[in-house]
Design an enzyme around this catalytic site. Sequence first.
Site, PDB file in Angstrom:
ATOM      1  N   HIS A 149      23.012  42.681  53.567  1.00  0.00           N
ATOM      2  CA  HIS A 149      23.216  44.480  53.264  1.00  0.00           C
ATOM      3  C   HIS A 149      22.060  45.390  54.635  1.00  0.00           C
ATOM      4  O   HIS A 149      20.997  44.772  54.376  1.00  0.00           O
ATOM      5  CB  HIS A 149      22.408  44.802  52.315  1.00  0.00           C
ATOM      6  CG  HIS A 149      23.110  45.921  52.204  1.00  0.00           C
ATOM      7  ND1 HIS A 149      21.974  47.111  52.537  1.00  0.00           N
ATOM      8  CD2 HIS A 149      23.332  46.481  51.009  1.00  0.00           C
ATOM      9  CE1 HIS A 149      22.973  48.394  51.914  1.00  0.00           C
ATOM     10  NE2 HIS A 149      23.312  47.693  50.446  1.00  0.00           N
ATOM     11  N   HIS A 152      28.653  47.911  55.709  1.00  0.00           N
ATOM     12  CA  HIS A 152      27.776  47.833  55.928  1.00  0.00           C
ATOM     13  C   HIS A 152      26.711  46.187  55.547  1.00  0.00           C
ATOM     14  O   HIS A 152      25.872  46.244  55.411  1.00  0.00           O
ATOM     15  CB  HIS A 152      27.019  49.152  54.647  1.00  0.00           C
ATOM     16  CG  HIS A 152      26.826  48.577  53.849  1.00  0.00           C
ATOM     17  ND1 HIS A 152      28.295  49.308  52.923  1.00  0.00           N
ATOM     18  CD2 HIS A 152      26.156  48.562  53.009  1.00  0.00           C
ATOM     19  CE1 HIS A 152      28.121  48.672  51.711  1.00  0.00           C
ATOM     20  NE2 HIS A 152      26.937  48.786  51.315  1.00  0.00           N
TER      21      HIS A 152
END
Length: 165
Positions: free
Chosen positions: A86, A71
Amino acid sequence: MFKNLFKIKEREPKEITVVAPITGEIIPLEEVPDPVFAQKMMGEGVAVKPANGEVISPVDGEVKLVFQTKHAIIVEAENNAEILIHIGLDTVNLEGEGFTAHVKDGDIVKVGDKLMSFDIATIEEKATSSITPIIISNTDNVREVKNIKVTEVTAGENQILQVIN
């Protein structure tokens, strides 16, 4: 006499430009619906509401870390600035579902190299948001981070940050 012998030479500041790693709409970090990012606890930067699911390298540098859950990724620029991308908010909880890494730790990358891909629909359904913070994660170790005023960005084309270190 010994004063100059042990004096550490101050290095010249090196400036790099960070281009958008994702195509989409720029969101000021303060408006990200996650206090960790909005209060800049992770560092200075901006966020992007992605228009597609492709992440490219925003700088020439080295992949320092591809998170196990895919992620997030950190790329270290040539001036030692660490850029954290992110993807989405609370996406760590997806445990990799909807994410594909195209690089690994230690890879040398150039601006525009494909780093990751992700399924926006999965993120928007199962995570808090697809808003993607782009942070200088070692802000405390760089001299200055400047946001470049833009509202819409195309990955690899628009500059979003200048980092002086």
